[in-house]
Design a protein around this motif. Structure first.
Motif, PDB file in Angstrom:
ATOM      1  N   ASP A  57      30.354   1.319  57.504  1.00 41.21           N
ATOM      2  CA  ASP A  57      31.489   1.393  56.572  1.00 41.21           C
ATOM      3  C   ASP A  57      31.078   2.113  55.296  1.00 41.21           C
ATOM      4  O   ASP A  57      31.819   2.956  54.772  1.00 41.21           O
ATOM      5  CB  ASP A  57      32.010  -0.005  56.227  1.00 41.21           C
ATOM      6  CG  ASP A  57      32.770  -0.653  57.361  1.00 41.21           C
ATOM      7  OD1 ASP A  57      33.181   0.060  58.303  1.00 41.21           O
ATOM      8  OD2 ASP A  57      32.952  -1.898  57.305  1.00 41.21           O
ATOM      9  N   ARG A  58      29.888   1.800  54.802  1.00 44.22           N
ATOM     10  CA  ARG A  58      29.399   2.425  53.564  1.00 44.22           C
ATOM     11  C   ARG A  58      29.185   3.925  53.762  1.00 44.22           C
ATOM     12  O   ARG A  58      29.539   4.731  52.908  1.00 44.22           O
ATOM     13  CB  ARG A  58      28.097   1.747  53.139  1.00 44.22           C
ATOM     14  CG  ARG A  58      27.512   2.274  51.871  1.00 44.22           C
ATOM     15  CD  ARG A  58      28.309   1.823  50.667  1.00 44.22           C
ATOM     16  NE  ARG A  58      27.622   2.244  49.471  1.00 44.22           N
ATOM     17  CZ  ARG A  58      28.179   2.990  48.533  1.00 44.22           C
ATOM     18  NH1 ARG A  58      29.448   3.340  48.627  1.00 44.22           N
ATOM     19  NH2 ARG A  58      27.505   3.358  47.479  1.00 44.22           N
ATOM     20  N   LEU A  59      28.618   4.300  54.891  1.00 48.36           N
ATOM     21  CA  LEU A  59      28.409   5.729  55.164  1.00 48.36           C
ATOM     22  C   LEU A  59      29.733   6.473  55.252  1.00 48.36           C
ATOM     23  O   LEU A  59      29.854   7.603  54.764  1.00 48.36           O
ATOM     24  CB  LEU A  59      27.611   5.913  56.459  1.00 48.36           C
ATOM     25  CG  LEU A  59      26.132   5.551  56.385  1.00 48.36           C
ATOM     26  CD1 LEU A  59      25.503   5.628  57.762  1.00 48.36           C
ATOM     27  CD2 LEU A  59      25.405   6.434  55.399  1.00 48.36           C
ATOM     28  N   GLU A  60      30.726   5.844  55.863  1.00 47.02           N
ATOM     29  CA  GLU A  60      32.045   6.469  55.947  1.00 47.02           C
ATOM     30  C   GLU A  60      32.632   6.662  54.553  1.00 47.02           C
ATOM     31  O   GLU A  60      33.205   7.716  54.246  1.00 47.02           O
ATOM     32  CB  GLU A  60      32.982   5.616  56.799  1.00 47.02           C
ATOM     33  CG  GLU A  60      34.348   6.246  56.985  1.00 47.02           C
ATOM     34  CD  GLU A  60      35.280   5.402  57.847  1.00 47.02           C
ATOM     35  OE1 GLU A  60      36.400   5.869  58.074  1.00 47.02           O
ATOM     36  OE2 GLU A  60      34.899   4.297  58.274  1.00 47.02           O
ATOM     37  N   ASP A  61      32.466   5.660  53.689  1.00 40.86           N
ATOM     38  CA  ASP A  61      32.946   5.780  52.305  1.00 40.86           C
ATOM     39  C   ASP A  61      32.258   6.932  51.580  1.00 40.86           C
ATOM     40  O   ASP A  61      32.904   7.692  50.851  1.00 40.86           O
ATOM     41  CB  ASP A  61      32.702   4.476  51.534  1.00 40.86           C
ATOM     42  CG  ASP A  61      33.575   3.337  52.011  1.00 40.86           C
ATOM     43  OD1 ASP A  61      34.547   3.578  52.763  1.00 40.86           O
ATOM     44  OD2 ASP A  61      33.274   2.176  51.635  1.00 40.86           O
ATOM     45  N   ILE A  62      30.965   7.088  51.787  1.00 36.90           N
ATOM     46  CA  ILE A  62      30.213   8.171  51.148  1.00 36.90           C
ATOM     47  C   ILE A  62      30.705   9.522  51.649  1.00 36.90           C
ATOM     48  O   ILE A  62      30.877  10.468  50.866  1.00 36.90           O
ATOM     49  CB  ILE A  62      28.703   7.997  51.394  1.00 36.90           C
ATOM     50  CG1 ILE A  62      28.187   6.779  50.612  1.00 36.90           C
ATOM     51  CG2 ILE A  62      27.929   9.251  51.018  1.00 36.90           C
ATOM     52  CD1 ILE A  62      26.786   6.358  50.981  1.00 36.90           C
ATOM     53  N   GLU A  63      30.947   9.637  52.949  1.00 31.33           N
ATOM     54  CA  GLU A  63      31.447  10.891  53.512  1.00 31.33           C
ATOM     55  C   GLU A  63      32.831  11.230  52.964  1.00 31.33           C
ATOM     56  O   GLU A  63      33.112  12.386  52.624  1.00 31.33           O
ATOM     57  CB  GLU A  63      31.499  10.801  55.035  1.00 31.33           C
ATOM     58  CG  GLU A  63      30.134  10.785  55.678  1.00 31.33           C
ATOM     59  CD  GLU A  63      30.169  10.471  57.168  1.00 31.33           C
ATOM     60  OE1 GLU A  63      31.258  10.179  57.704  1.00 31.33           O
ATOM     61  OE2 GLU A  63      29.101  10.524  57.794  1.00 31.33           O
ATOM     62  N   LEU A  64      33.702  10.225  52.858  1.00 32.55           N
ATOM     63  CA  LEU A  64      35.036  10.465  52.297  1.00 32.55           C
ATOM     64  C   LEU A  64      34.954  10.856  50.829  1.00 32.55           C
ATOM     65  O   LEU A  64      35.698  11.739  50.374  1.00 32.55           O
ATOM     66  CB  LEU A  64      35.913   9.222  52.477  1.00 32.55           C
ATOM     67  CG  LEU A  64      36.319   8.899  53.910  1.00 32.55           C
ATOM     68  CD1 LEU A  64      37.035   7.555  53.970  1.00 32.55           C
ATOM     69  CD2 LEU A  64      37.181   9.998  54.500  1.00 32.55           C
ATOM     70  N   ALA A  65      34.061  10.240  50.083  1.00 26.89           N
ATOM     71  CA  ALA A  65      33.887  10.595  48.675  1.00 26.89           C
ATOM     72  C   ALA A  65      33.427  12.041  48.533  1.00 26.89           C
ATOM     73  O   ALA A  65      33.870  12.757  47.620  1.00 26.89           O
ATOM     74  CB  ALA A  65      32.890   9.646  48.007  1.00 26.89           C
ATOM     75  N   GLU A  66      32.576  12.494  49.435  1.00 26.38           N
ATOM     76  CA  GLU A  66      32.114  13.882  49.399  1.00 26.38           C
ATOM     77  C   GLU A  66      33.269  14.841  49.681  1.00 26.38           C
ATOM     78  O   GLU A  66      33.389  15.885  49.033  1.00 26.38           O
ATOM     79  CB  GLU A  66      30.981  14.097  50.404  1.00 26.38           C
ATOM     80  CG  GLU A  66      30.448  15.517  50.430  1.00 26.38           C
ATOM     81  CD  GLU A  66      29.905  15.985  49.089  1.00 26.38           C
ATOM     82  OE1 GLU A  66      29.958  17.208  48.855  1.00 26.38           O
ATOM     83  OE2 GLU A  66      29.440  15.158  48.283  1.00 26.38           O
ATOM     84  N   ILE A  67      34.148  14.498  50.607  1.00 30.19           N
ATOM     85  CA  ILE A  67      35.328  15.338  50.887  1.00 30.19           C
ATOM     86  C   ILE A  67      36.207  15.417  49.653  1.00 30.19           C
ATOM     87  O   ILE A  67      36.694  16.490  49.288  1.00 30.19           O
ATOM     88  CB  ILE A  67      36.116  14.781  52.098  1.00 30.19           C
ATOM     89  CG1 ILE A  67      35.312  14.978  53.376  1.00 30.19           C
ATOM     90  CG2 ILE A  67      37.482  15.457  52.220  1.00 30.19           C
ATOM     91  CD1 ILE A  67      35.880  14.250  54.581  1.00 30.19           C
ATOM     92  N   VAL A  68      36.395  14.292  48.977  1.00 27.59           N
ATOM     93  CA  VAL A  68      37.201  14.277  47.744  1.00 27.59           C
ATOM     94  C   VAL A  68      36.573  15.186  46.701  1.00 27.59           C
ATOM     95  O   VAL A  68      37.261  15.976  46.049  1.00 27.59           O
ATOM     96  CB  VAL A  68      37.345  12.826  47.213  1.00 27.59           C
ATOM     97  CG1 VAL A  68      37.939  12.824  45.809  1.00 27.59           C
ATOM     98  CG2 VAL A  68      38.200  11.997  48.160  1.00 27.59           C
ATOM     99  N   ARG A  69      35.240  15.097  46.516  1.00 31.43           N
ATOM    100  CA  ARG A  69      34.568  15.950  45.531  1.00 31.43           C
ATOM    101  C   ARG A  69      34.735  17.425  45.870  1.00 31.43           C
ATOM    102  O   ARG A  69      34.954  18.262  44.992  1.00 31.43           O
ATOM    103  CB  ARG A  69      33.083  15.591  45.455  1.00 31.43           C
ATOM    104  CG  ARG A  69      32.784  14.424  44.547  1.00 31.43           C
ATOM    105  CD  ARG A  69      31.292  14.283  44.291  1.00 31.43           C
ATOM    106  NE  ARG A  69      30.551  13.804  45.457  1.00 31.43           N
ATOM    107  CZ  ARG A  69      30.496  12.546  45.861  1.00 31.43           C
ATOM    108  NH1 ARG A  69      31.117  11.618  45.178  1.00 31.43           N
ATOM    109  NH2 ARG A  69      29.799  12.204  46.917  1.00 31.43           N
ATOM    110  N   GLN A  70      34.637  17.767  47.157  1.00 36.68           N
ATOM    111  CA  GLN A  70      34.768  19.161  47.568  1.00 36.68           C
ATOM    112  C   GLN A  70      36.180  19.692  47.326  1.00 36.68           C
ATOM    113  O   GLN A  70      36.365  20.863  47.023  1.00 36.68           O
ATOM    114  CB  GLN A  70      34.409  19.316  49.044  1.00 36.68           C
ATOM    115  CG  GLN A  70      32.947  19.141  49.337  1.00 36.68           C
ATOM    116  CD  GLN A  70      32.644  19.128  50.833  1.00 36.68           C
ATOM    117  OE1 GLN A  70      33.545  19.191  51.657  1.00 36.68           O
ATOM    118  NE2 GLN A  70      31.374  19.033  51.173  1.00 36.68           N
TER     119      GLN A  70
END
Length: 84
Positions: A57-70
């Motif tokens: 779950d935490r890794l998925e949150d990190i990946e989604l946060a990276e998409i938001v930043r991009q």
């Protein structure tokens, strides 16, 4: 030259001991990870299901946060709630 690797668990078990009685190792570990050693080097980690699921779950949150930043500062589209 011998390379020392960090062990990211407070408990360890040899592969041989794990094969002999995996249920006891899992029960004894409780909610903590166990480093599985092969020739005194970490070969794998035995992680409780709940901890693994939380990690995923935490890794998925990190990946989604990276998409938001991009996508920040990119093209936006106005949408009303009625259109959704």
């Amino acid at each position: 030259m011998t390379v020392t690797r960090a062990i990211y668990a407070t408990a360890t078990v040899s592969i041989t001991d794990l094969r002999r009685n995996p249920g006891a190792i899992i029960e004894e570990a409780g909610n903590e990870p166990v480093a599985v050693l092969n020739h005194n080097r970490p070969a794998a980690y035995l992680v409780p299901a709940q901890a693994f699921e939380a990690l995923m779950d935490r890794l998925e949150d990190i990946e989604l946060a990276e998409i938001v930043r991009q996508r920040r500062g990119g093209k936006s589209v106005k949408v009303s709630l009625d259109e959704l």
